[in-house]
Design a protein around this motif. Structure first.
Motif, PDB file in Angstrom:
ATOM      1  N   ALA A   1       2.262  12.570  -7.155  1.00  0.00           N
ATOM      2  CA  ALA A   1       3.497  12.695  -6.378  1.00  0.00           C
ATOM      3  C   ALA A   1       4.685  12.129  -7.141  1.00  0.00           C
ATOM      4  N   MET A   2       4.489  11.022  -7.852  1.00  0.00           N
ATOM      5  CA  MET A   2       5.603  10.421  -8.583  1.00  0.00           C
ATOM      6  C   MET A   2       5.994  11.254  -9.791  1.00  0.00           C
ATOM      7  N   VAL A   3       5.040  11.833 -10.479  1.00  0.00           N
ATOM      8  CA  VAL A   3       5.375  12.717 -11.597  1.00  0.00           C
ATOM      9  C   VAL A   3       6.247  13.875 -11.100  1.00  0.00           C
ATOM     10  N   ASP A   4       5.868  14.464  -9.984  1.00  0.00           N
ATOM     11  CA  ASP A   4       6.671  15.552  -9.411  1.00  0.00           C
ATOM     12  C   ASP A   4       8.057  15.066  -9.019  1.00  0.00           C
ATOM     13  N   PHE A   5       8.157  13.881  -8.421  1.00  0.00           N
ATOM     14  CA  PHE A   5       9.444  13.322  -8.004  1.00  0.00           C
ATOM     15  C   PHE A   5      10.353  13.101  -9.215  1.00  0.00           C
ATOM     16  N   LEU A   6       9.808  12.546 -10.280  1.00  0.00           N
ATOM     17  CA  LEU A   6      10.606  12.268 -11.471  1.00  0.00           C
ATOM     18  C   LEU A   6      11.091  13.560 -12.116  1.00  0.00           C
ATOM     19  N   ARG A   7      10.252  14.571 -12.147  1.00  0.00           N
ATOM     20  CA  ARG A   7      10.664  15.857 -12.711  1.00  0.00           C
ATOM     21  C   ARG A   7      11.796  16.478 -11.898  1.00  0.00           C
ATOM     22  N   ARG A   8      11.661  16.446 -10.566  1.00  0.00           N
ATOM     23  CA  ARG A   8      12.649  17.091  -9.698  1.00  0.00           C
ATOM     24  C   ARG A   8      13.999  16.400  -9.728  1.00  0.00           C
ATOM     25  N   THR A   9      14.007  15.109  -9.944  1.00  0.00           N
ATOM     26  CA  THR A   9      15.248  14.341  -9.824  1.00  0.00           C
ATOM     27  C   THR A   9      15.937  14.064 -11.149  1.00  0.00           C
ATOM     28  N   GLY A  10      15.261  14.318 -12.271  1.00  0.00           N
ATOM     29  CA  GLY A  10      15.898  14.115 -13.567  1.00  0.00           C
ATOM     30  C   GLY A  10      16.074  12.670 -13.965  1.00  0.00           C
ATOM     31  N   VAL A  11      15.224  11.791 -13.468  1.00  0.00           N
ATOM     32  CA  VAL A  11      15.316  10.358 -13.782  1.00  0.00           C
ATOM     33  C   VAL A  11      15.075  10.131 -15.273  1.00  0.00           C
ATOM     34  N   ARG A  12      15.882   9.237 -15.869  1.00  0.00           N
ATOM     35  CA  ARG A  12      15.779   8.952 -17.306  1.00  0.00           C
ATOM     36  C   ARG A  12      14.895   7.745 -17.610  1.00  0.00           C
ATOM     37  N   LEU A  13      14.855   6.778 -16.696  1.00  0.00           N
ATOM     38  CA  LEU A  13      14.177   5.507 -16.963  1.00  0.00           C
ATOM     39  C   LEU A  13      13.395   5.070 -15.738  1.00  0.00           C
ATOM     40  N   VAL A  14      12.137   4.696 -15.939  1.00  0.00           N
ATOM     41  CA  VAL A  14      11.315   4.115 -14.879  1.00  0.00           C
ATOM     42  C   VAL A  14      11.217   2.614 -15.138  1.00  0.00           C
ATOM     43  N   GLN A  15      11.796   1.828 -14.228  1.00  0.00           N
ATOM     44  CA  GLN A  15      11.700   0.376 -14.334  1.00  0.00           C
ATOM     45  C   GLN A  15      10.503  -0.090 -13.509  1.00  0.00           C
ATOM     46  N   MET A  16       9.456  -0.545 -14.192  1.00  0.00           N
ATOM     47  CA  MET A  16       8.248  -1.021 -13.530  1.00  0.00           C
ATOM     48  C   MET A  16       8.506  -2.436 -13.015  1.00  0.00           C
ATOM     49  N   ARG A  17       8.535  -2.607 -11.695  1.00  0.00           N
ATOM     50  CA  ARG A  17       8.830  -3.896 -11.081  1.00  0.00           C
ATOM     51  C   ARG A  17       7.659  -4.353 -10.229  1.00  0.00           C
ATOM     52  N   ASN A  18       7.122  -5.517 -10.524  1.00  0.00           N
ATOM     53  CA  ASN A  18       5.984  -6.048  -9.781  1.00  0.00           C
ATOM     54  C   ASN A  18       6.411  -6.376  -8.352  1.00  0.00           C
ATOM     55  N   LEU A  19       5.736  -5.770  -7.380  1.00  0.00           N
ATOM     56  CA  LEU A  19       6.080  -5.973  -5.978  1.00  0.00           C
ATOM     57  C   LEU A  19       5.772  -7.405  -5.565  1.00  0.00           C
ATOM     58  N   ASN A  20       6.754  -8.070  -4.982  1.00  0.00           N
ATOM     59  CA  ASN A  20       6.598  -9.449  -4.517  1.00  0.00           C
ATOM     60  C   ASN A  20       6.149  -9.448  -3.057  1.00  0.00           C
ATOM     61  N   ILE A  21       4.870  -9.691  -2.824  1.00  0.00           N
ATOM     62  CA  ILE A  21       4.364  -9.671  -1.448  1.00  0.00           C
ATOM     63  C   ILE A  21       2.928 -10.169  -1.422  1.00  0.00           C
ATOM     64  N   ASP A  22       2.510 -10.665  -0.260  1.00  0.00           N
ATOM     65  CA  ASP A  22       1.110 -11.019  -0.053  1.00  0.00           C
ATOM     66  C   ASP A  22       0.282  -9.735  -0.039  1.00  0.00           C
ATOM     67  N   PRO A  23      -0.773  -9.635  -0.849  1.00  0.00           N
ATOM     68  CA  PRO A  23      -1.535  -8.370  -0.937  1.00  0.00           C
ATOM     69  C   PRO A  23      -2.094  -7.899   0.400  1.00  0.00           C
ATOM     70  N   GLU A  24      -2.724  -8.793   1.169  1.00  0.00           N
ATOM     71  CA  GLU A  24      -3.296  -8.363   2.451  1.00  0.00           C
ATOM     72  C   GLU A  24      -2.208  -7.882   3.400  1.00  0.00           C
ATOM     73  N   TYR A  25      -1.110  -8.605   3.441  1.00  0.00           N
ATOM     74  CA  TYR A  25      -0.006  -8.259   4.329  1.00  0.00           C
ATOM     75  C   TYR A  25       0.521  -6.855   4.005  1.00  0.00           C
ATOM     76  N   TYR A  26       0.641  -6.570   2.721  1.00  0.00           N
ATOM     77  CA  TYR A  26       1.133  -5.261   2.277  1.00  0.00           C
ATOM     78  C   TYR A  26       0.140  -4.150   2.614  1.00  0.00           C
ATOM     79  N   LEU A  27      -1.121  -4.349   2.260  1.00  0.00           N
ATOM     80  CA  LEU A  27      -2.115  -3.295   2.446  1.00  0.00           C
ATOM     81  C   LEU A  27      -2.342  -2.972   3.917  1.00  0.00           C
ATOM     82  N   GLU A  28      -2.141  -3.945   4.789  1.00  0.00           N
ATOM     83  CA  GLU A  28      -2.298  -3.703   6.222  1.00  0.00           C
ATOM     84  C   GLU A  28      -1.183  -2.835   6.790  1.00  0.00           C
TER      85      GLU A  28
END
Length: 408
Positions: A338-365
């Motif tokens: 899905a992200m590959v398709d999104f990047l192609r459709r929108t013409g994004v030049r740079l993907v900034q990989m940002r580590n999500l700040n959150i408790d893992p269980e809280y997020y996954l729930e």
């Protein structure tokens, strides 16, 4: 402590795992180690390969990475009964080998540009004093002095030092209710936001003052609407337009950027037309149900976000995404496709990989169940490079190449 016989375990999504030798790098400069309250550490038995409890007295430790590094695995642990959610930080698996710490991470950008140790605190304090003396009536400089000196925000420090990217918070309002918002949490949230949101509306004159001060000090510097200490900047799009026009009437130097959720497409088109150079859109998933579960958007959809990016790219704006990544979720097959398709459709030049700040269980729930094969975080970046020729992978906003120009 270094466990006497267990090897360190990692975690990807809800699954515990061993950590392969190629996934380790030495603990980077600027990283810090943190205790994970309410956890029990687990490790890998060296003979059987089984995931084993490290004992009732053993709590897990995680590493908080500086800018420039992408987390490959979370720390290995299990929650103790009744444990509260962990504070809003990005926890990375950490281990000990040959008298030094290692982390499960990958260097995805130049860490030197955002290394806190490269900016002596004495220099920051002096720059803050001098700037506040020179601009005594500018509330924005006063606000950012707290961010620089109390929170240690590198972007705020840059504002006073005239280096790289400067902070330009503009709005306390937001059109999203992000689960892991770092500047505002509801009163009944199980954890506080780690910083306080902007509590006033900077005037156009105050915005222009900060922008011109930074650009005059650094003609190739970036000034950025949209910071961690505010809501969504485009809720004040008319004042942003006025500020951009005022700056561009006086100088063609510098780069004007907006960090945005991209939801207010029409207002952001006006900002683009006023002379915006760079746009970074925050996103956690290209799957609508996942995106909605985390961002909880008010009055916009993921389609609006894509339309904003496409318009900006078509007008020559250098576009990027602030991709909030999480091992075991970001590296699932359906998300990657899905992200590959999104990047192609929108013409994004740079993907900034940002580590999500959150408790893992809280997020996954709070997000939909993840489906599809797990590929690993490094493979995600490799697929982006292979499937989208010319895409850049990094960790923070870049000054465009020398030959790049916003418009003729």
């Amino acid at each position: 402590m270094n466990h006497p016989h267990l090897l360190p375990a990692g975690r990807t999504g809800a699954y515990l795992t061993d950590i392969r030798p190629q996934e380790w790098i030495p603990l980077p400069d600027g990283a810090s180690l943190v205790w994970l309250p309410g956890t029990r550490a687990v490790g890998v038995h060296p003979e059987t390969g089984e995931i084993t409890d490290a004992g009732p007295q053993a709590y897990a430790v995680g590493a908080l990475l500086p800018q420039g590094f992408t987390r490959l695995l979370l720390p290995g642990y299990v929650k103790r009964p009744g444990a509260e959610p962990l504070p809003l930080f990005g926890y990375t698996a950490v281990g000990w080998y040959e008298d030094r710490f290692y982390v499960a991470a990958d260097a995805t950008d130049d860490p030197a540009l955002w290394d806190p140790s490269a900016v002596p605190e004495a220099d920051v304090e002096q720059a803050v004093r001098e700037t506040l003396r020179a601009h005594p009536d500018n509330r924005l400089f006063e606000h950012l002095s707290h961010c620089a000196l109390t929170y240690g925000c590198m972007t705020a420090k840059n504002t006073f030092l005239g280096r790289q990217e400067a902070a330009l918070p503009v709005s306390s309002a937001c059109n999203a209710g992000c689960v892991g918002c770092i500047s505002e949490q509801p009163e009944d949230a199980p954890f506080p936001s780690p910083q306080v949101r902007l509590d006033f509306r900077p005037s156009v004159d105050e915005l222009v003052d900060v922008m011109l001060t930074h650009i005059r000090r650094n003609p190739r510097g970036i000034v950025s609407f949209g910071q961690g200490c505010e809501g969504e900047p485009s809720t004040r799009w008319m004042d942003m337009v006025r500020a951009i026009r005022a700056v561009r009437e006086r100088t063609a130097d510098g780069y004007i950027n907006v960090n945005t959720n991209g939801g207010l497409t029409k207002p952001l088109q006006a900002v683009v037309d006023a002379g915006l150079d760079l746009m970074r859109v925050s996103i956690i998933s290209a799957l609508e149900d996942h995106y909605n579960a985390y961002y909880r958007p008010r009055g916009y959809t993921l389609k609006d976000v894509a339309a904003t990016l496409r318009y900006a790219a078509d007008q020559g704006v250098y576009t990027s995404i602030n991709y909030l990544v999480f091992p075991g979720v970001t590296d699932r097959e359906e998300e990657i496709e899905a992200m590959v398709d999104f990047l192609r459709r929108t013409g994004v030049r740079l993907v900034q990989m940002r580590n999500l700040n959150i408790d893992p269980e809280y997020y996954l729930e709070r997000i939909p169940p993840q489906r599809g094969e797990l590929y690993g975080m490094r493979t995600v970046m490799d697929i982006f490079r292979e499937e989208i020729p010319g895409i850049e992978i990094g960790s923070y906003s870049h000054v465009p190449p020398e030959n790049w120009k916003r418009r003729a």
